[in-house]
Design an enzyme around this catalytic site. Structure first.
Site, short mmCIF file in Angstrom:
data_model
loop_
_atom_site.label_atom_id
_atom_site.label_comp_id
_atom_site.label_asym_id
_atom_site.label_seq_id
_atom_site.Cartn_x
_atom_site.Cartn_y
_atom_site.Cartn_z
N ARG A 54 0.76 -1.37 -0.48
CA ARG A 54 0.30 0.12 0.15
C ARG A 54 1.02 0.67 -0.25
O ARG A 54 0.41 1.94 -0.78
CB ARG A 54 -1.22 0.41 1.28
CG ARG A 54 -1.50 1.07 0.86
CD ARG A 54 -3.29 1.21 2.39
NE ARG A 54 -2.51 0.59 3.89
CZ ARG A 54 -1.29 1.35 4.50
NH1 ARG A 54 -1.12 2.68 4.69
NH2 ARG A 54 -1.86 0.79 5.35
N TYR A 107 -15.59 16.45 -16.90
CA TYR A 107 -17.20 15.26 -16.42
C TYR A 107 -18.15 15.14 -15.07
O TYR A 107 -18.11 15.42 -14.25
CB TYR A 107 -15.77 14.20 -15.95
CG TYR A 107 -15.27 12.39 -15.46
CD1 TYR A 107 -16.57 11.84 -16.29
CD2 TYR A 107 -15.50 12.14 -14.09
CE1 TYR A 107 -16.78 10.87 -15.91
CE2 TYR A 107 -15.57 11.15 -13.54
CZ TYR A 107 -15.99 9.94 -14.68
OH TYR A 107 -16.13 8.99 -14.13
N ASP A 179 -6.95 18.48 -15.09
CA ASP A 179 -7.37 17.09 -15.83
C ASP A 179 -7.18 16.81 -17.05
O ASP A 179 -7.38 17.83 -17.92
CB ASP A 179 -8.88 17.20 -15.16
CG ASP A 179 -9.57 16.22 -16.07
OD1 ASP A 179 -8.64 14.64 -16.42
OD2 ASP A 179 -10.71 14.43 -15.67
N LYS A 204 -8.04 5.98 -19.18
CA LYS A 204 -8.45 6.73 -20.96
C LYS A 204 -7.10 6.38 -21.64
O LYS A 204 -6.59 4.81 -21.96
CB LYS A 204 -8.67 8.07 -20.68
CG LYS A 204 -10.17 7.77 -19.64
CD LYS A 204 -11.51 7.33 -19.95
CE LYS A 204 -11.66 7.27 -19.38
NZ LYS A 204 -12.23 8.13 -17.86
#
Length: 384
Positions: A54, A107, A179, A204
């Protein structure tokens, strides 16, 4: 892993940054370290700083170094999804009572995060047209800690002048978040234009093959990078090793893919612009696009995302999506295959009734890397 950069040229960085040959076998592709914990050489004696995956994992480290190099940043962090990255960023930058300016075209998941989640712990937000510097400046308040922009935006392909937005944010004592999912670092590098943090949905274009979900944050500010890394570990929504490996594979071909996406999109736009059933084409590569000059200044090319509006309203737009054959009806974007969707009923349904509601007659395309003639003919028959 090594952060040695072999070149300043993007294509070379994409293949070599973070991709150090395995010291044990000489494998040219970093291994997938599918492991949760690491043997320590005595209490506190960590090998390479690894103790628990982690906190850090060698495969994720390779990806994070690669992302930082491609965006021209000092620190890259990989997450389980784009929204996980956004959540970590917001909880690092903000406290109850703070204010954020968000764009009027964003978005749907980002809007939902602000409207339904972040606002519940006392963070205020307001909407502004980020393509208009005056509107952005007017939306700032003494409590504003972050200005959030997407450029090109999703799904209306609006363009924000990143350098101007950075100046406005900094003048108000806030940070600029960009973004960069639609453009990718190959087409646009916001940090070089003054942005403080870059956000990506790695799902993406960065992954590029519709086979992985991931997110990223990149910053040039070392201190902010350390703060983000602290919260990444504390909150735990990290990218897994196999997902990191898949994205690292994807970034190697990002440049050639984005060139093809952009070339195909231009051919699709040319046909749509002349079709009698298309009332408007939204693409920053068009000279008549209001953000064309800014896009031409800050982008290498105009990308593979195209939106258009059709005569006949919502039902006609849905019918176009249903009739497409080469274009796959589906959410998401940025894969090698072409996708088509109706934003109002799909990716942006959560924005219905808000300032971010999208036109009902809008169709959004993610233009893939298939043969351009096939894509053009498919859309022509879908339009009827």
């Amino acid at each position: 892993m090594s952060d040695t950069h072999f070149s300043e040229h993007f294509e070379t960085l994409a293949i070599h940054a973070g991709n150090t040959a395995d010291p044990l076998t000489g494998a040219v592709v970093p291994p997938i370290y599918q492991v949760s914990t690491y043997k320590q050489d005595g209490v506190g004696g960590l090998r390479g700083g690894y103790e628990y995956s982690r906190s850090a994992n060698p495969t994720r480290t390779a990806l994070e170094e690669n992302l930082a190099a491609l965006e021209g940043g000092r620190r890259g962090l990989a997450f389980a999804s784009g929204l996980a990255a956004e959540d970590c960023l917001l909880r690092t930058l903000l406290a109850p009572g703070d204010h954020v300016v968000i764009p009027n075209d964003a978005y749907g998941g980002t809007f939902r995060l602000f409207a339904k989640v972040v606002s519940r712990w006392g963070v205020e937000w307001s909407v502004a047209d980020s393509s208009d510097p005056d509107a952005l400046r007017a939306a700032m308040t003494p409590k504003t800690k972050a200005v959030w922009v997407e450029t090109p935006s999703n799904p209306l392909l609006g363009i924000t002048d990143i350098a101007a937005a950075a100046q406005i944010a900094h003048d108000g004592g806030a940070r600029l978040v960009v973004d960069n999912t639609f453009a990718t670092p190959y087409l646009q590098q916001p940090l070089a234009l003054g942005a403080d943090v870059v956000v990506h949905s790695l799902t993406k274009y960065m992954g590029g093959h519709s086979d992985v979900v991931g997110g990223a944050l990149i910053t040039a500010d070392q201190e902010l990078g350390e703060e983000l890394a602290y919260h990444q570990n504390a909150m735990g929504a990290v990218a897994g090793p196999f997902d990191s490996w898949l994205v690292l594979r994807g970034t190697k071909t990002l440049a050639v893919r984005m060139d093809r996406h952009s070339e195909n999109a231009a051919k699709v736009v040319d046909m749509l612009s002349r079709h009698p059933k298309v009332t408007k084409v939204l693409y920053p590569g068009l000279a008549e696009h209001p953000g064309h000059e800014v896009a031409a200044k800050q982008m290498r090319a105009f990308g593979g995302m195209v939106s258009f509006q059709v005569a006949g309203g919502e039902e006609a737009a849905v019918a176009v999506c249903d009739r497409a054959k080469v274009f796959t009806l589906g959410e998401s974007l940025g894969g090698v295959e072409s996708l088509i969707e109706h934003p109002g009923r799909m990716t942006h349904a959560s924005a219905a009734g808000s300032a971010l509601e999208v036109p009902a007659d809008l169709v959004r395309l993610s233009v893939g890397i298939e043969n351009a003639e096939d894509l053009v003919e498919d859309l022509r028959q879908a339009l009827g």
